[in-house]
Structures are given as C-alpha cells and as structure tokens.
Write an enzyme that holds these catalytic residues in place. Structure first.
Site, short mmCIF file in Angstrom:
data_model
loop_
_atom_site.label_atom_id
_atom_site.label_comp_id
_atom_site.label_asym_id
_atom_site.label_seq_id
_atom_site.Cartn_x
_atom_site.Cartn_y
_atom_site.Cartn_z
N GLN A 1 0.83 -1.20 0.00
CA GLN A 1 0.00 0.00 0.00
C GLN A 1 0.87 1.26 0.00
O GLN A 1 0.34 2.37 -0.10
CB GLN A 1 -0.90 0.02 1.24
CG GLN A 1 -1.87 -1.14 1.31
CD GLN A 1 -2.73 -1.15 2.56
OE1 GLN A 1 -2.99 -2.21 3.10
NE2 GLN A 1 -3.21 0.00 3.04
N ARG B 1 -8.53 -1.10 8.44
CA ARG B 1 -9.51 -0.01 8.41
C ARG B 1 -9.60 0.71 9.74
O ARG B 1 -10.63 0.70 10.41
CB ARG B 1 -10.88 -0.58 8.02
CG ARG B 1 -11.11 -0.41 6.53
CD ARG B 1 -12.49 -0.75 6.09
NE ARG B 1 -12.77 -0.06 4.84
CZ ARG B 1 -13.73 -0.38 4.01
NH1 ARG B 1 -14.54 -1.36 4.28
NH2 ARG B 1 -13.92 0.29 2.91
N CYS B 2 -8.50 1.34 10.11
CA CYS B 2 -8.40 1.76 11.50
C CYS B 2 -7.84 3.14 11.74
O CYS B 2 -8.01 3.68 12.81
CB CYS B 2 -7.49 0.79 12.21
SG CYS B 2 -5.88 0.76 11.43
N GLU C 1 -12.60 4.49 5.98
CA GLU C 1 -12.65 3.61 7.15
C GLU C 1 -13.84 3.85 8.05
O GLU C 1 -14.09 3.05 8.97
CB GLU C 1 -11.37 3.82 7.98
CG GLU C 1 -10.12 3.36 7.28
CD GLU C 1 -8.90 4.07 7.81
OE1 GLU C 1 -8.90 5.32 7.80
OE2 GLU C 1 -7.97 3.40 8.22
N1 MCN Z 1 -14.02 9.60 -1.82
C1 MCN Z 1 -14.93 10.47 -2.39
N2 MCN Z 1 -15.35 11.56 -1.66
C2 MCN Z 1 -14.90 11.79 -0.40
C3 MCN Z 1 -13.98 10.88 0.20
C4 MCN Z 1 -13.55 9.81 -0.56
O1 MCN Z 1 -15.38 10.25 -3.50
N3 MCN Z 1 -15.29 12.85 0.30
C5 MCN Z 1 -13.50 8.46 -2.59
C6 MCN Z 1 -12.01 8.60 -2.83
O2 MCN Z 1 -11.67 9.43 -3.85
C7 MCN Z 1 -11.57 7.17 -2.98
C8 MCN Z 1 -12.46 6.45 -1.96
O3 MCN Z 1 -13.63 7.28 -1.81
O4 MCN Z 1 -11.79 6.72 -4.28
C9 MCN Z 1 -11.78 6.27 -0.59
O5 MCN Z 1 -11.16 7.45 -0.27
P1 MCN Z 1 -10.41 7.82 1.10
O6 MCN Z 1 -11.39 8.00 2.18
O7 MCN Z 1 -9.49 8.94 0.80
O8 MCN Z 1 -9.55 6.52 1.48
P2 MCN Z 1 -8.25 5.98 0.74
O9 MCN Z 1 -8.40 6.06 -0.69
O10 MCN Z 1 -7.04 6.54 1.39
O11 MCN Z 1 -8.37 4.44 1.10
C10 MCN Z 1 -7.87 3.91 2.31
C11 MCN Z 1 -8.97 3.28 3.13
C12 MCN Z 1 -8.35 2.38 4.13
S1 MCN Z 1 -7.21 3.04 5.18
C13 MCN Z 1 -8.66 1.04 4.17
S2 MCN Z 1 -7.97 0.12 5.39
C14 MCN Z 1 -9.55 0.48 3.20
C15 MCN Z 1 -10.49 1.46 2.62
O12 MCN Z 1 -9.86 2.59 2.27
N4 MCN Z 1 -9.11 -0.50 2.38
C16 MCN Z 1 -9.86 -0.82 1.28
N5 MCN Z 1 -11.38 0.98 1.73
C17 MCN Z 1 -11.05 -0.08 0.95
N6 MCN Z 1 -11.79 -0.42 -0.13
C18 MCN Z 1 -11.39 -1.43 -0.94
N7 MCN Z 1 -12.15 -1.75 -1.99
N8 MCN Z 1 -10.24 -2.12 -0.69
C19 MCN Z 1 -9.47 -1.85 0.37
O13 MCN Z 1 -8.34 -2.51 0.57
CU1 CUN Z 2 -5.17 0.80 9.48
S1 CUN Z 2 -5.93 -0.09 7.81
MO1 CUN Z 2 -6.03 1.29 6.34
O1 CUN Z 2 -5.31 2.50 7.34
O2 CUN Z 2 -4.85 0.80 5.30
#
Ligand code: MCN
Ligand code: CUN
Length: 796
Positions: free
Chosen positions: A224, A371-372, A742
């Site tokens: 990641q 997811r934490c 998360e």
């Molecule tokens: N998004 C959006 N509008 C927002 C916030 C987010 O459209 N206001 C969209 C983003 O652009 C992105 C998605 O939602 O496409 C998730 O965005 P974000 O909250 O920024 O999270 P990350 O992309 O950093 O993803 C990490 C987070 C974590 S830490 C874990 S653990 C987890 C999760 O995402 N692992 C996943 N969701 C997951 N979903 C899938 N399918 N697979 C994983 O491994």
């Molecule tokens: Cu702690 S699980 Mo996500 O933050 O990759």
C-alpha cells in the site's frame, strides 16, 4: 458563469457517480495482480513456518532440501545473519526477525525459505527441512506476559528484562482527578476488542528481479506504500535508493494488511540478488492469517465522571495492547498507541486521561492494521460502548444523552479532551436524520410492547468522529519521513492528461475519483485523464494509502497541481486572446474575455498552445507537480443505528434494520463513497457477529482459515439504508472533502454490539465481547453475566 460552461456532472466532475474505470478490467478478469506477472527465468519461493509459538531453535538441517531436484537455494536465519539481514527494523523503532535464528516467537513465524523451479518443489523442500525445537511456555495474552516470572520473549534485545513494549500516557491527569471528585455518578466499563484480521482476498506476495547487467533491483509487490518500502529496502539491504524500483500492480484489497514490511518480501529480494534471477513469493491464506499484520487484540477499561443531569465531566481510560512478538505497527512515530487518544472527540468533555501499555506475546506482530487510522477503531468502539453504559447507568435516553454532550456546531474549532483540534461538523443534525430514518420513538414503543410478549428487540446507536488523513508533517511521520503527499499532472497537447500520485489504490477507486478532481478543476473530461499510481520510478514521492489519507492528502495535491496547470493555461489564454491576463475569466473548461464573454478559448486549446504557440519567454509544455502538506487531519462524522431481535432460546440475533448517516464533506463520487460505506459496514458486522481468530492455551492459532474465520457473503449481510443529506465541507481541504474509507468499519461495530446489549436491558448484562456469537449471548442471558472474549490461559 456564461452559458458556455460545461455541465460538470456530464464530464465526470465532482459529484458525478461515474462508474469505476478500473472495474472494466477487474470484472473481465483482466486485472494485473502480482501473481499474474511472470518474468523470464523466474523461480518460486516458499516459506517454512514454525509450528510452535515459543521455542529455542537447537538446530536446522537443510541438507535433504538441497538434494531435491529443482531446488536452487535454501535460506536460513544463519545465512541471513552473515549478510546482517536476519533481523530488520520495524516501522515502530523495534526489530523483527526476518528468518528466526535463536528462537521462534509465534506460531507461523518464518524459519527458512526454499527457492525452486516451481512452488510445489519449493513446498516439498520446505517439508524436508529438519528443525529441532526446544519448546518454551507460550504467552497468549498481556496478563500472562506481565506475570511474575514470565519468560522474556524478547531476550534478543539488550536491556529488555520483561515483556513490556511501552508505557505511554496522554491527557490531563490532575484535571481528570478533579472531575471525578466533583462527579455525582461514575460509570465503568471493561472490554476486550478481539484480534481481527483484514483478510484481503489477495494475499501478500512479491517478485524480486535483480538485474545483473544494470545492478538495478525491481520488486513487484502487494504494498500500500511503495515509496516507504523503497526507503526500507534501501536501509535494510543497504542498496542505493535510485537503484531500487518498487512497483505495486493491481492490489486485491489491502485494508491495512499490506502496509507492513514482511520477511517474505525481504527473502525474495535477497534470493534474487544471490541467484541473479527473478524470485516470486506468493503467500497462502493460512500464511496470511497467522503471520501478517493483524488488528486490535486490546483490553480497554475506563470510567466516566457524570453530573446528575447527564453532563460528562471527565474520562479515564486504560489500554493493554497485545503486540505479538515484535512491535511492528505502521503508525506515526509520536504516538505509541496510534490515535487511541482520538477517543471522545465527539463529545464536549473538559478533562480526560489515558494510560496505555504495550505487551509482547507469542503471536504474530501487529496491532495496527485493518480499516483503523491507527487504533481509531478501538477508540471509537470504546467511546460508543462507554457512552451507552453511562446513559444506561443514569437512566437517560441514548439519543438525548449523546445530543446533550455533543460538540455543538458553533463550538468548532474544538479542542478534544486529549488535545486534537477538530474543525467542522453538524453532529446533532446527523443524529436527527438517523433517528427520523429509524423511526426512533416508535421503535422504543414497539420494543416495550414486544418485551411484554417475551420478544427481545434492541436498538444500538454509534455516533463517531474520525481523524482521517495523516499528516500534517509537524506531527505525523513514519520513521522520520514526514506524512505529506503528492500529485503530478501532464496535460498533453491534445488536452488529454496523465495524472500520477504518491498514493496507491487497492480497490478504493482512485483511477476514477482523481480524474474527477482534475475534471472539476480544469474542465478536462474525466474520461480524458489516465491515473497511474504505485511505481516508484514514475510516481512522485508519497506515503501511500492507509488511514484514509488519500483524499485528504493526495486528493488535495491533485486539486493543487490542477490549479498550477490552470494558472499557466490562463497565461496561454491571454496570449491566444490577445488581452492581458487580468482581463481573463475562468468558467469550467474555458477562459474568456471579461468584457466580451463570447470570446474565449478552451482548456484544450490552451494545451495545444503550450506546445505550439506559447508567448515569448514562456517555458513550453503543460506539466507540473504539487506536494501537499495538510494543515490538519480531516474530521468526518457518522451516525450508525442498528435494530436487532435476539432469540432468547438460542442467543441468535438478527439485524432488523441498519441506518447510516455519513458526513464526509464534499463527495467526489457519491457511488464510490456509498460503496466504501457498505463495505465498511459489512466488515463491522463481520467483526461484531462472526469473525473469530484466537489462540488456545498452548499458543495455537485458532481460526486461521476461512472455514473458521468467516467472511460474510451477500446472504448473511444485512441491508443498509444510507443517508447523504448532511454535508459539512472540510474547511481546509481545497475541494472540501474529508476521508471516508474507514468510517463505517470504525463506527459500525459499536452500533451492532450496543443493539444486542440494548435488547438484553434489564438483565444486568453490561458487556459481551465481540464476536457476539449466539453462545455468548445465550450465556449472558442464561447466567445474567458479562461474557469475556479473552483467550484462555494455561493453568499448569
Ligand atoms: N471519496 C470520495 N469523496 C470523499 C472521500 C472519498 O469520492 N469525500 C473516494 C475517494 O476518492 C476514494 C475512496 O472514496 O476513491 C476512498 O477514499 P479515502 O477516504 O481517501 O480513502 P483511501 O483512498 O485513502 O483508502 C484507504 C482506506 C483504508 S485506510 C482502508 S484500510 C480500506 C479502505 O480505504 N481498504 C480498502 N477501503 C477499501 N476499499 C477497498 N475496496 N479495498 C481496500 O483494501
Ligand atoms: Cu489501518 S488499515 Mo487502512 O489505514 O490501510
């Protein structure tokens, strides 16, 4: 705006529920995962794992393995040690065995590796390795580890005379003591958040390819955070950083499992260097479940000082975290127990104090993964379970107690009891939406009626604030590397574009959503923007994807780099329109002359000019990079409400309804956000109802396969009713977005457990540890007592 502005939704901009572009290849079976990659001359690696949780290694005899035809290399800890690679540093300033030398410290620990022509030969050869172990007593929980005379697990560390990893504290002790002196009532709660496992469908793996002609090392792997891995490999293997290329191809789910550095990666790299051939390692499911980053396994207790009218005056909290044999949490260096101290951020509480202790045990290393956002899951679970217990103790209504103590809309920015600064939210409004959706008052009536006829209905609320999006760089770093992120945008002359970021999608849909931010900022249709992530030779430096930091940090960088491009395009527009820059106005996709709006040029025309008709003295091209260091975390808020019916005869409970109100600020892609919420809620339901991975008194891992560790399918998964009407834009994010990835997994579990405990109200049962299995509910109901989920301890 003039009438010529583009319709943002039609070009796939902000707010468009654009279909995920990556799904086209995924659903056709055309993804490109690590295991899909085959390189010429590639060999295969398998790992021999320890069957015992704690034992001295007296000898390892690999001679029979070497004799098997097709075996190229057998690696042991002793051989690793000659290259100073038997141990590696962890992301939390501890050390971790790559291959065991002195002792094995958990069941499933890596003891040796075989590299062979195919994985089956390698597996057979692993079985031909003879290891002579002298068993030691295993430690399966913190209490055993802390007991007088307990064997010291980390006797490899100089100065380590017990099993304590750290003692840490935060908050205002004196102020909290005063709050308890003034309290009318004190509420207490103790619970165990069980071990849980991210369990992505794709396990971990790597292909290391050391090129003997160029001395360059390329590693395809399931990470990641490719840039952090590159830095770690440079440090551990003492290779120059520019000669290392880490490529994360498609990833079949990460969920935090693919953040840490695993011995398998390191061994495949060393094997490739030694053999000068590509070496592939692909983990199996049990290997993944017993040896890679787990989550939680933490004991929480606390008490709350309350005024008679329901006002919370203060909170005390203590945690004992089981870290396994090596402290390898990937978390900000400053905080030993992650962001546990985000607990109670939702409520206006004058004083709080947290003490935390970490303990080594004979289990796989971990604690932070899944997811934490660094232990926020445990923090919010404890918060919402404690709130329910306190409201019950006071005889107050669950919703009214929360509303009374919420941080109010006009209180922001708000300093939380442990010192975070939250910046925005509409907590009461979200709760109102949720209560209306579940028809709260009527449900309470129905519940009372049902009770008279012996039916047990329950309603559980979880209202939580989540700190998402590490950093800012002042406070957040991993191994000293500051937590900012980046985006690079190249607009080609035809107006099509290539965007790269330092994040790395594992299923979250970045290829879709980042293009939407570009469309919003530049008016270039999202379909004209290709998004690439995960290759350290091409992507700008970034800290990767976890802690839902991609939208808050890399997503912000995407907006910022687009704005840099727009600023240059404006100069090009002025040149094309033969007016001064000050006379130019912008509307989506087009610059025009303020005094004559029909005279304008599109962003695509500006792009062409950047390569064919730039003003004198202007550097050609339309490309830029932005590094973004956020001023704060983002603070989404959510309300999850569950109703259940418990069968008093069997303890089986069914979800009747689940309502979710998420406020994650501006939604880039509402459909993707809903997908994230549904996925998170399903994981929350799984953790609270069925997922069980534990250890017996002998230190054997129980539940290390999908027969025992259950993943809910569509059949078991309840239906969700999602609400998106409350939107509080993040005040500091360039497009007002907050993280969402998360939230549902963090806030969901407490809603399910609270609902079951609520159904049992009147029986005196205050807690049933997760997973809330039917037999635990039955035991609680039958014996009218709390049910603990702590693993059993050997009594001899
Ligand atoms: N998004 C959006 N509008 C927002 C916030 C987010 O459209 N206001 C969209 C983003 O652009 C992105 C998605 O939602 O496409 C998730 O965005 P974000 O909250 O920024 O999270 P990350 O992309 O950093 O993803 C990490 C987070 C974590 S830490 C874990 S653990 C987890 C999760 O995402 N692992 C996943 N969701 C997951 N979903 C899938 N399918 N697979 C994983 O491994
Ligand atoms: Cu702690 S699980 Mo996500 O933050 O990759």
């Amino acid at each position: 705006m003039t009438s010529q502005a583009l319709d943002e939704i039609k070009i796939g901009g902000l707010g468009s529920s654009r279909k995920r572009v990556e799904d086209d290849r995924f659903i056709r079976g055309r993804g490109n995962y690590t295991d899909d990659i085959t390189l010429p001359g590639m060999l295969h690696m398998e790992i021999l794992r320890s069957p015992l949780p704690h034992a001295i290694i007296k000898s390892i005899d690999t001679s029979k393995a070497w004799e098997i035809p097709g075996v190229h290399l057998v690696l042991t800890g002793e051989m690793m040690a000659t290259r100073n690679l038997a141990w590696m540093p962890t992301l939390s300033y501890d050390t971790q065995a790559v291959l065991a030398t002195d002792k094995v410290r958990f069941q499933g620990q890596e003891v040796a590796c075989v590299i062979a022509d195919d994985p089956y030969i390698a597996k057979d050869a692993c079985e031909a390795i003879e290891v002579d172990y002298e068993p030691l007593p295993p430690i399966v929980n913190p209490w055993q580890g802390l007991a007088e005379g307990a064997p010291v697990i980390r006797d490899d560390k100089t100065g380590q005379s017990d099993n304590v990893v750290y003692n840490w504290e935060v908050g205002d002790k004196a102020g909290t003591d005063r709050a308890f002196e003034q309290a009318d009532a004190i509420s207490k709660l103790e619970l165990h958040y069980p071990r849980s496992h991210p369990s992505p469908i794709e396990c971990c793996g790597s292909i290391a390819d050391f090129n003997r002609a160029t001395s360059k090392l390329t590693v395809y792997m399931t990470t990641q955070a490719p840039h952090i891995i590159r830095a770690a490999v440079a440090m551990v293997a003492e290779l120059p950083e520019h000669m290392i290329r880490i490529i994360s191809p498609d990833i079949g789910g990460g969920f935090g499992n693919k953040v840490p550095v695993y011995p398998g990666y390191v061994c495949s790299i060393l094997a490739s260097i030694l053999l000068e051939r590509p070496v592939k390692w692909i983990e199996d499911k049990t290997g993944n479940l017993i040896s890679t980053g787990f989550a939680r396994d933490i004991y929480l207790k606390g008490e709350m000082a309350l005024r008679r009218d329901g006002k919370i005056l203060g909170v005390r909290m203590h945690t004992d975290a089981d870290h396994g044999a090596f402290f390898s949490d990937a978390q900000p260096s400053k905080f030993k127990i992650g962001l546990m101290h985000s607990a109670f951020a939702t409520y206006d509480i004058p004083a709080a104090h947290l003490t935390a202790r970490g303990v080594y045990t004979n289990k796989a290393p971990g604690g932070v993964a899944y997811r934490c956002s660094f232990r926020v899951t445990e923090a919010m679970f404890f918060q919402e379970r404690m709130i329910q217990a306190a409201a019950d103790d006071l005889g107050m209504d669950q919703a009214a107690f929360r509303r009374m103590n919420f941080v109010r809309d006009d209180d922001f920015p708000h300093r939380t009891p442990f010192g975070f600064l939250t910046d925005s939210g509409q907590y009461a409004k979200c709760l109102d939406v949720g209560l209306a959706a579940i028809d709260y008052d009527n449900f309470r009536k129905e519940q009372a009626e049902a009770r008279k006829r012996g039916r047990l209905l329950g309603l559980g609320i979880s209202t939580m604030t989540e700190p998402l999006g590490a950093g800012n760089s002042r406070e957040y770093d991993i191994l000293g590397i500051k937590m900012f992120d980046s985006a690079e945008l190249k607009v080609h002359m035809t107006g099509k574009a290539l965007l790269r970021t330092g994040a790395k999608t594992q299923g979250q849909g970045h290829e879709t959503t980042w293009a939407q931010i570009v469309a919003h900022e530049l008016g270039i249709p999202a379909d004209d923007v290709t998004v690439e992530e995960g290759d350290t030779d091409t992507a700008p430096f970034g800290m990767g994807t976890y802690a839902s930091r991609s939208t808050p940090v890399a997503g912000a960088a995407v907006a910022m780099v687009s704005r840099k491009i727009r600023a240059k395009a404006r100069k090009l527009a002025a040149h094309l329109l033969e007016v001064s820059e000050e006379d130019i106005e912008w509307e989506l996709g087009r610059f025009y002359v303020r005094s004559s709006p029909s005279r304008g040029v599109t962003i695509q025309e500006c792009a062409m000019a950047a390569y064919s008709n730039m003003p004198d003295g202007m550097e050609p091209g339309l490309e830029n990079t932005a590094y973004y260091d956020p001023p704060n975390l983002t603070w989404p808020f959510a309300v999850y409400i569950v109703t259940v019916e418990v069968d008093p005869e069997t303890g089986v409970w069914d979800v009747l309804r689940m309502v979710a109100v998420d406020d994650c600020g501006v939604r880039i892609n509402p459909m993707i956000v809903e997908g994230q919420i549904m996925g998170g809620l399903t994981e929350a339901y799984a953790m609270s109802s069925m997922q069980f991975i534990t250890f017996d008194a002998d230190g054997n891992c129980v539940g290390s396969n999908y027969m025992d560790y259950l993943l809910p399918t569509a059949w078991e998964t309840p239906g969700y009713e999602l609400h998106s009407e409350v939107v509080t834009p993040c005040p500091h994010h360039p497009i007002g977005a907050k993280g969402i990835g998360e939230c549902a997994a963090v806030g969901g579990p407490a809603a399910f457990v609270n609902a079951v405990i609520d159904a049992l109200s009147g029986t005196g049962v205050r807690n049933i540890d997760m997973p809330v299995l039917p037999d635990r509910v039955w035991e609680a109901l039958t014996y009218r007592r709390d049910v603990s989920g702590a693993p059993p301890v050997r009594q001899d």
